[in-house]
Design a protein around this motif. Structure first.
Motif, short mmCIF file in Angstrom:
data_model
loop_
_atom_site.label_atom_id
_atom_site.label_comp_id
_atom_site.label_asym_id
_atom_site.label_seq_id
_atom_site.Cartn_x
_atom_site.Cartn_y
_atom_site.Cartn_z
N MET A 136 81.50 32.54 5.67
CA MET A 136 82.39 31.41 5.99
C MET A 136 82.07 30.18 5.13
O MET A 136 82.94 29.34 4.89
CB MET A 136 82.28 31.05 7.47
N TYR A 139 84.55 30.16 2.33
CA TYR A 139 85.95 30.38 2.69
C TYR A 139 86.87 29.52 1.83
O TYR A 139 86.76 28.29 1.79
CB TYR A 139 86.15 30.05 4.17
N ASN A 140 87.77 30.18 1.11
CA ASN A 140 88.72 29.52 0.20
C ASN A 140 88.03 28.64 -0.84
O ASN A 140 88.61 27.66 -1.32
CB ASN A 140 89.72 28.67 0.99
N ARG A 141 86.79 29.00 -1.20
CA ARG A 141 86.00 28.19 -2.11
C ARG A 141 85.44 28.98 -3.27
O ARG A 141 84.49 28.54 -3.92
CB ARG A 141 84.88 27.49 -1.33
N PRO A 216 91.23 31.50 10.54
CA PRO A 216 91.18 30.48 9.48
C PRO A 216 90.59 29.16 9.98
O PRO A 216 89.85 28.49 9.24
CB PRO A 216 92.64 30.32 9.07
N GLU A 217 90.90 28.79 11.22
CA GLU A 217 90.42 27.53 11.76
C GLU A 217 88.89 27.53 11.89
O GLU A 217 88.21 26.56 11.50
CB GLU A 217 91.06 27.26 13.13
N ALA A 219 86.79 29.57 10.33
CA ALA A 219 86.20 29.74 9.00
C ALA A 219 86.14 28.40 8.26
O ALA A 219 85.12 28.04 7.66
CB ALA A 219 86.99 30.75 8.20
N GLU A 220 87.23 27.65 8.28
CA GLU A 220 87.27 26.36 7.59
C GLU A 220 86.33 25.35 8.26
O GLU A 220 85.63 24.59 7.57
CB GLU A 220 88.70 25.81 7.56
N LYS A 221 86.31 25.34 9.58
CA LYS A 221 85.39 24.46 10.30
C LYS A 221 83.94 24.73 9.90
O LYS A 221 83.16 23.79 9.64
CB LYS A 221 85.56 24.65 11.80
N ALA A 223 82.85 26.21 7.13
CA ALA A 223 82.65 25.85 5.73
C ALA A 223 82.40 24.35 5.59
O ALA A 223 81.52 23.91 4.82
CB ALA A 223 83.86 26.26 4.90
N GLN A 224 83.14 23.56 6.32
CA GLN A 224 82.95 22.11 6.27
C GLN A 224 81.62 21.70 6.88
O GLN A 224 80.97 20.76 6.40
CB GLN A 224 84.10 21.41 6.98
N GLU A 227 79.10 22.11 4.26
CA GLU A 227 79.19 21.05 3.24
C GLU A 227 78.57 19.75 3.74
O GLU A 227 78.04 18.98 2.93
CB GLU A 227 80.64 20.82 2.86
#
Length: 253
Positions: A136, A139-141, A216-217, A219-221, A223-224, A227
């Motif tokens: 994750m 994800y999209n990165r 997606p929600e 996974a993006e959470k 990933a952030q 970061e």
């Protein structure tokens, strides 16, 4: 280029000493983690403001023996530097020169053919579904290059350097992986966790059972959250340096 003596290194007069020590640490830990390949693969670190002057490993020096004073200082604007094919690996110079010229934000550039990253790179479907915390993270990165056309020389190196975008991971189809960062610590942390994510994915795929893919929600959470996690990569790399300072202090020489 001139060779700096060990006495100069020990007296602290070596140019870009901190940068050299950090990069040497990354080499040695990559070898310890068995993510290297023979005397191939290469790491670089920009030391000039515009990124065109960079440190890179010499041709033929094993990752496990890399020292701060071994690293070569090269200029990405040169076309045929002295020592090319002898002390300078042609593929290393081509790929890293192009990466630093075309991606000034990529201060540190790490390129390996590590086991699980390469396994993913050989698949027709190179996507990384978000099946755990590590996958994750990316994800999209992940930028993916699908136009492999040889070993990264000449036009191939230039083409590769334009596919990174603003990301920190470039999966080279049928080739390997490149991770980048503002510092050695950040680029190495990305490399470490990307290889772990690939290992998890390849292992899960090998069972033949259905993957449990996060939304997606989520996974993006996640990933952030990666970061924004405070000081993680710096603390990771500092811990690695502490171990080497005790067990292999020669990396700093």
């Amino acid at each position: 280029m001139s060779v700096t003596s060990l006495s100069e290194v020990r007296e602290g007069t070596l140019d870009y000493r901190q940068e050299r020590e950090d990069l040497a640490c990354a080499f040695r830990w990559t070898a310890r983690l068995n993510m290297h390949e023979s005397v191939a693969n290469h790491f670089s670190l920009a030391v000039s403001d515009d990124g065109t002057e960079f440190l890179v490993n010499p041709y033929g020096r094993h990752f496990s023996r890399m020292r701060a004073s071994d690293l070569l200082l090269l200029n990405a604007k040169e076309e045929n530097p002295e020592g090319l094919g002898d002390t300078i690996d042609p593929t290393a110079f081509a790929i890293h020169s192009a990466m630093h010229r075309n991606n000034p934000q990529a201060r540190c550039v790490l390129h390996v053919h590590s086991k699980y990253s390469l396994a993913l790179a050989t698949l027709k479907d190179t996507s990384m579904p978000p099946i755990d915390q590590n996958t994750m993270r990316f994800y999209n990165r992940i930028a993916v290059d699908t136009g492999f056309d040889g070993m990264g020389l000449g036009d191939e190196a230039e083409r590769l350097s334009t596919t990174l975008g603003n990301g920190s991971v470039l999966l080279l189809g049928q080739h390997g992986v490149v991770t980048v960062g503002e510092t050695v610590a950040k680029a190495f942390d990305e490399l470490y966790y990307f290889e772990k994510a690939c290992e998890t994915l390849i292992t899960a795929l090998s069972t033949g059972r259905e993957l449990n893919v996060a939304s997606p929600e989520v996974a993006e959470k996640t990933a952030q959250q990666w970061e924004n996690y405070p000081g993680a990569c710096e603390k990771h790399f500092a811990a690695l340096r502490d171990i080497l300072d005790e067990e292999e202090p020669g990396y700093r020489s």
